[in-house]
Motif scaffolding. Structure first.
Motif, PDB file in Angstrom:
ATOM      1  N   ARG A  35       0.835  -0.730  -0.375  1.00  0.00           N
ATOM      2  CA  ARG A  35      -0.151   0.546  -0.302  1.00  0.00           C
ATOM      3  C   ARG A  35       0.622   1.221   0.159  1.00  0.00           C
ATOM      4  NH1 ARG A  35      -4.267   0.327   4.432  1.00  0.00           N
ATOM      5  NH2 ARG A  35      -4.834   2.025   3.050  1.00  0.00           N
ATOM      6  N   ARG A  36       1.921   0.879   1.010  1.00  0.00           N
ATOM      7  CA  ARG A  36       2.329   2.383   0.992  1.00  0.00           C
ATOM      8  C   ARG A  36       4.261   2.504  -0.132  1.00  0.00           C
ATOM      9  NH1 ARG A  36      -0.351   6.517   1.653  1.00  0.00           N
ATOM     10  NH2 ARG A  36       1.253   7.087   2.233  1.00  0.00           N
ATOM     11  N   GLU A  82       7.266   3.701   0.891  1.00  0.00           N
ATOM     12  CA  GLU A  82       7.950   2.813   1.435  1.00  0.00           C
ATOM     13  C   GLU A  82       7.819   1.772   1.346  1.00  0.00           C
ATOM     14  OE1 GLU A  82       6.056   7.220   2.360  1.00  0.00           O
ATOM     15  OE2 GLU A  82       5.578   5.064   2.243  1.00  0.00           O
ATOM     16  N   GLU A  83       7.021   0.858   1.344  1.00  0.00           N
ATOM     17  CA  GLU A  83       7.727  -0.763   1.489  1.00  0.00           C
ATOM     18  C   GLU A  83       8.162  -0.884  -0.315  1.00  0.00           C
ATOM     19  OE1 GLU A  83       3.745  -2.282   3.124  1.00  0.00           O
ATOM     20  OE2 GLU A  83       3.208  -0.282   3.324  1.00  0.00           O
ATOM     21  N   MET A 116      -0.416  13.489   1.071  1.00  0.00           N
ATOM     22  CA  MET A 116       0.194  12.302   0.070  1.00  0.00           C
ATOM     23  C   MET A 116       0.813  12.953  -0.511  1.00  0.00           C
ATOM     24  SD  MET A 116      -1.246  10.611  -2.676  1.00  0.00           S
ATOM     25  CE  MET A 116      -2.710   9.429  -1.763  1.00  0.00           C
ATOM     26  N   GLN A 159       4.247   8.769  -3.226  1.00  0.00           N
ATOM     27  CA  GLN A 159       2.746   8.278  -2.667  1.00  0.00           C
ATOM     28  C   GLN A 159       2.602   8.670  -3.898  1.00  0.00           C
ATOM     29  OE1 GLN A 159       2.921   5.471  -0.966  1.00  0.00           O
ATOM     30  NE2 GLN A 159       0.003   5.163  -0.933  1.00  0.00           N
ATOM     31  N   TYR A 217       2.997   6.800  -7.055  1.00  0.00           N
ATOM     32  CA  TYR A 217       2.743   5.263  -7.405  1.00  0.00           C
ATOM     33  C   TYR A 217       0.947   4.936  -7.006  1.00  0.00           C
ATOM     34  CZ  TYR A 217       2.832   1.060  -5.152  1.00  0.00           C
ATOM     35  OH  TYR A 217       2.627  -0.849  -4.789  1.00  0.00           O
ATOM     36  N   GLU A 218       0.986   5.266  -6.382  1.00  0.00           N
ATOM     37  CA  GLU A 218      -0.974   4.884  -6.706  1.00  0.00           C
ATOM     38  C   GLU A 218      -1.306   5.724  -7.911  1.00  0.00           C
ATOM     39  OE1 GLU A 218      -3.279   6.201  -3.620  1.00  0.00           O
ATOM     40  OE2 GLU A 218      -2.167   5.852  -2.042  1.00  0.00           O
TER      41      GLU A 218
END
Length: 300
Positions: free
Chosen positions: A185-186, A188-189, A241, A245, A248-249
């Motif tokens: 979801r993030r 950062e992952e 946000m 992010q 990414y989305e």
């Protein structure tokens, strides 16, 4: 030599067998009844009574997210709105007190449970304070449950003390713009990104510059949203946000956000040409590309 059984002995044997058969049939009937009662107990009931209060589920609706329609650039930041990526289940309830004494009801008695993981969500809309329902009084209650992404069956349950009743079984509807499963979801992952590798993807294999131009040349020819100063501009598109992010989305879900300006001609149209990068990039390539968008100078 074994002597033959006389008539009375044979009759006794037959009666014994008959009693065994009848006993087995009775046990099967009792077991079937128990299973039927258990199945009935696990079936949703829209109206039920627990500990002196009667509750009826009048309506249950999954609310749309603004990004479902692809017609907004900025998600609402109103107090109490669901966080990005969450869906709200709104339920309308009627609480009735059929007894002669007042009884308290607490919205937190309602909970939404993930049948697979056991995760629970209490109401995030509709209040949490208990209130008193007087004898013969009917009260209407509207509650909201904000649910993150899940494909499990969700169970709406009412619990009062040791008593519990199932009101509804449902599934969280998928946002049409949600990307393929398996991505975190993030941002950062994701693995640490390499801007130079991202630059090679942007200007090479992915040919992003064909539509978006060169991030280093804000006035260059392009037909899609400009990506110059993206680390600053991207962070202003959705309240709370980050630019990374947001990128990414947008890469996972091309229709998640609609940029407010394309080629200086007003808001961009709903995209039809941007590939679904969630189906073609590896996590490392995704991280590299985002790293370049946020830090284009290091990709030179």
């Amino acid at each position: 030599m074994i002597p033959p059984l006389d008539r009375s002995t044979r009759q006794l044997g037959w009666n014994g067998t008959r009693w065994v058969v009848c006993g087995l049939a009775l046990l099967a009937m009792l077991a079937g009844g128990a299973l039927a009662l258990q199945a009935r107990a696990t079936q949703p009931r829209r109206e039920t009574e627990l500990s002196g209060l009667r509750l009826r589920l009048e309506r249950a609706v999954w609310l749309h997210e603004p990004t479902d329609h692809g017609d907004t650039a900025t998600l609402p930041s109103l107090p109490g709105a669901p966080a990005p990526g969450q869906r709200r289940l709104t339920v309308e309830l009627t609480v009735f007190n059929p007894r002669r004494l007042p009884s308290d009801f607490t919205p937190g008695e309602l909970r939404l449970t993930d049948a697979t993981t056991g995760s629970e969500w209490r109401p995030t809309m509709g209040g949490s304070a208990a209130f008193t329902v007087r004898p013969s009084e009917v009260s209407s209650v509207t509650l909201g449950f904000d649910v993150p992404r899940t494909s499990s069956v969700l169970r709406l349950e009412w619990a009062r003390g040791s008593e519990r009743a199932l009101l509804l079984s449902t599934r969280r509807p998928k946002n049409p713009n949600e990307g393929p499963p398996g991505w975190p979801r993030r941002v950062e992952e994701l693995p640490p990104g390499n801007a130079s590798a991202g630059s090679a993807l942007f200007h090479g294999r992915l040919a992003c510059a064909t539509c978006h131009g060169n991030p280093a040349e804000p006035e260059g020819h392009r037909i899609g949203p400009a990506l110059a100063n993206f680390s600053r501009v991207g962070a202003t598109r959705v309240v709370g946000m980050s630019a990374a992010q947001y990128a990414y989305e947008s890469l996972l879900n091309p229709g998640a956000f609609i940029a407010p300006e394309c080629s200086g001609q007003g808001p961009c149209a709903q995209t039809r040409t941007m590939p679904l990068y969630g189906e073609t990039l590896s996590p490392q390539e995704m991280a590299d590309l985002i790293s370049y968008l946020v830090n284009p100078r290091t990709g030179d």
